[in-house]
Design an enzyme around this catalytic site. Sequence first.
Site, PDB file in Angstrom:
ATOM      1  N   ASP A 103      55.953 -64.687  14.391  1.00 35.02           N
ATOM      2  CA  ASP A 103      56.580 -64.044  16.334  1.00 35.02           C
ATOM      3  C   ASP A 103      56.873 -65.418  17.315  1.00 35.02           C
ATOM      4  OD1 ASP A 103      55.206 -62.851  18.586  1.00 35.02           O
ATOM      5  OD2 ASP A 103      54.165 -61.621  17.628  1.00 35.02           O
ATOM      6  N   ASN A 104      58.008 -64.576  18.023  1.00 39.44           N
ATOM      7  CA  ASN A 104      58.254 -64.981  18.750  1.00 39.44           C
ATOM      8  C   ASN A 104      57.937 -66.024  19.786  1.00 39.44           C
ATOM      9  OD1 ASN A 104      59.318 -62.722  19.713  1.00 39.44           O
ATOM     10  ND2 ASN A 104      61.007 -62.755  20.112  1.00 39.44           N
ATOM     11  N   ASN A 132      65.628 -58.572   7.968  1.00 42.17           N
ATOM     12  CA  ASN A 132      65.073 -59.565   7.376  1.00 42.17           C
ATOM     13  C   ASN A 132      63.698 -58.912   6.844  1.00 42.17           C
ATOM     14  OD1 ASN A 132      67.362 -60.568   8.229  1.00 42.17           O
ATOM     15  ND2 ASN A 132      67.028 -60.443  10.694  1.00 42.17           N
ATOM     16  N   TYR A 180      63.374 -47.413  22.266  1.00 35.02           N
ATOM     17  CA  TYR A 180      62.164 -47.541  21.123  1.00 35.02           C
ATOM     18  C   TYR A 180      61.798 -46.026  20.082  1.00 35.02           C
ATOM     19  CZ  TYR A 180      57.330 -48.905  20.686  1.00 35.02           C
ATOM     20  OH  TYR A 180      55.720 -48.778  19.514  1.00 35.02           O
ATOM     21  N   TYR A 222      65.508 -48.141   1.188  1.00 35.43           N
ATOM     22  CA  TYR A 222      65.539 -49.484   0.836  1.00 35.43           C
ATOM     23  C   TYR A 222      64.579 -49.429  -0.522  1.00 35.43           C
ATOM     24  CZ  TYR A 222      67.187 -53.836   2.961  1.00 35.43           C
ATOM     25  OH  TYR A 222      68.493 -54.513   3.455  1.00 35.43           O
ATOM     26  N   THR A 247      47.120 -47.055  20.259  1.00 41.93           N
ATOM     27  CA  THR A 247      45.285 -47.178  19.798  1.00 41.93           C
ATOM     28  C   THR A 247      45.169 -48.600  20.969  1.00 41.93           C
ATOM     29  OG1 THR A 247      46.484 -46.976  17.444  1.00 41.93           O
ATOM     30  CG2 THR A 247      44.858 -49.506  18.044  1.00 41.93           C
ATOM     31  N   ARG A 283      49.675 -50.763  29.106  1.00 48.27           N
ATOM     32  CA  ARG A 283      49.200 -49.680  29.197  1.00 48.27           C
ATOM     33  C   ARG A 283      48.134 -49.089  29.874  1.00 48.27           C
ATOM     34  NH1 ARG A 283      51.569 -49.388  23.221  1.00 48.27           N
ATOM     35  NH2 ARG A 283      51.884 -46.682  23.623  1.00 48.27           N
TER      36      ARG A 283
HETATM   37  N1  UDP Z   1      50.249 -43.943  32.366  1.00 48.63           N
HETATM   38  C1  UDP Z   1      49.569 -43.768  33.759  1.00 48.63           C
HETATM   39  N2  UDP Z   1      49.775 -44.482  34.896  1.00 48.63           N
HETATM   40  C2  UDP Z   1      49.841 -45.864  34.282  1.00 48.63           C
HETATM   41  C3  UDP Z   1      50.082 -46.006  33.262  1.00 48.63           C
HETATM   42  C4  UDP Z   1      50.724 -45.384  31.698  1.00 48.63           C
HETATM   43  O1  UDP Z   1      49.450 -42.400  34.089  1.00 48.63           O
HETATM   44  O2  UDP Z   1      49.827 -46.383  34.987  1.00 48.63           O
HETATM   45  C5  UDP Z   1      50.543 -42.820  32.038  1.00 48.63           C
HETATM   46  C6  UDP Z   1      51.734 -42.380  31.680  1.00 48.63           C
HETATM   47  O3  UDP Z   1      52.737 -42.152  31.698  1.00 48.63           O
HETATM   48  C7  UDP Z   1      51.421 -42.257  29.503  1.00 48.63           C
HETATM   49  C8  UDP Z   1      49.886 -41.797  29.386  1.00 48.63           C
HETATM   50  O4  UDP Z   1      49.598 -42.551  30.488  1.00 48.63           O
HETATM   51  O5  UDP Z   1      52.060 -40.777  29.860  1.00 48.63           O
HETATM   52  C9  UDP Z   1      50.396 -43.841  28.583  1.00 48.63           C
HETATM   53  O6  UDP Z   1      51.069 -44.307  28.900  1.00 48.63           O
HETATM   54  P1  UDP Z   1      51.311 -45.939  27.656  1.00 48.63           P
HETATM   55  O7  UDP Z   1      52.185 -46.500  28.586  1.00 48.63           O
HETATM   56  O8  UDP Z   1      49.506 -45.939  27.443  1.00 48.63           O
HETATM   57  O9  UDP Z   1      51.795 -45.487  26.735  1.00 48.63           O
HETATM   58  P2  UDP Z   1      52.776 -43.964  26.259  1.00 48.63           P
HETATM   59  O10 UDP Z   1      51.799 -43.425  25.246  1.00 48.63           O
HETATM   60  O11 UDP Z   1      53.527 -43.646  26.615  1.00 48.63           O
HETATM   61  O12 UDP Z   1      53.702 -45.365  25.109  1.00 48.63           O
END
Ligand code: UDP
Length: 340
Positions: free
Chosen positions: A54-55, A123, A169, A183, A199, A212
Amino acid sequence: MAWNYKTEVEAITEDLGDISFEGKRILITGGAGFLGSWMCDVLAAQGAEVICVDNLASGQKSNIAHLLPTKRFTFIEHDVSVPIGFKEGELDLVVHMASRASPFEFEHFPIDILKANTIGLMNSLEIARDHDARLLYTSTSETYGNPQVVPTPESYYGNVNAIGPRGCYDEAKRCGEAYVTAYQTQYGLDVRMARIFNTYGPRMRFDGIYGRAIPRFLDQALHNRPITVFGDGSQTRSFTYLSDQMEGLLKLAALDSAKGSVVNIGNDKETTILELAKTVLELTGSSSEIVYSPLPKDDPLRRKPVITRAWELLGWKPKVPLGEGLARVIEWQRAFCFNK
Ligand code: UDP
């Protein structure tokens, strides 16, 4: 009872039944991250020898600090997108998890994200090839983009904007899946891919660009600060608790019958973001108000997996209801982040 990571490790080990990695030598890239560190924990507890690379870009040393003094665990601070030439000993399994995953990070580190899931993954695939080891790649529900088919089966090709804010992403992970498939096709490598749906669990970062929805809402609620809902909160996610996710991933890694498979690992219970915010308020007893701001561009409107493949192939389905999982995270967040 005070929060203790061993309770989670024991729960996951129990979920795994007679599946054991005892005596296996396993390399985990991104092993200091949220999911990676739990995988290190479970495998080390089962008697595997674990090498964590991990970096520490988004992973944290504190996630693995307790493993550092143990005999069966080695930590290598290294960026996976730079070849590591890992030759020593025999590896049985390589798990490629290294990648930033928070949408706020997409804007700041798009190139790192692309590299981790293409060059970095290549890698890892080369290491697996050198060692004749199995490889598990943690892909994502984001490969489906903003899906037009919901619930979404693995056969759905996706609806992704390559040049949008999430393109780095989504396309990195899609390209990653193509690498893994290549592969397998060209070298006959034993590979598996998990498409992970949102998750959550202890050790998930809630600070700044790493946060998140779940850890941010919990942090906001526990500090009685406004809960920041994007859009009107009608967009959905299917939240999967950490122990369920780990069980799915490790079954996918372990079972011979899963060779060559791509499998959705996610809860089939869909929740709106507004429902999530309200549940967080209820569980924390917070006086926070909900505030609304515009929905970010390309934010997927719905995410809900079809999980029949996971059931048929792995005997896996999620067990932990959202309220119960959130209660466990609250316990952790209170114990470790607030010292309460
Ligand atoms: N979200 C939100 N408020 C926050 C952060 C996220 O309403 O402060 C919403 C975001 O727009 C998305 C959902 O919650 O619709 C899940 O966001 P998350 O960042 O967990 O990741 P995502 O599922 O979008 O990759």
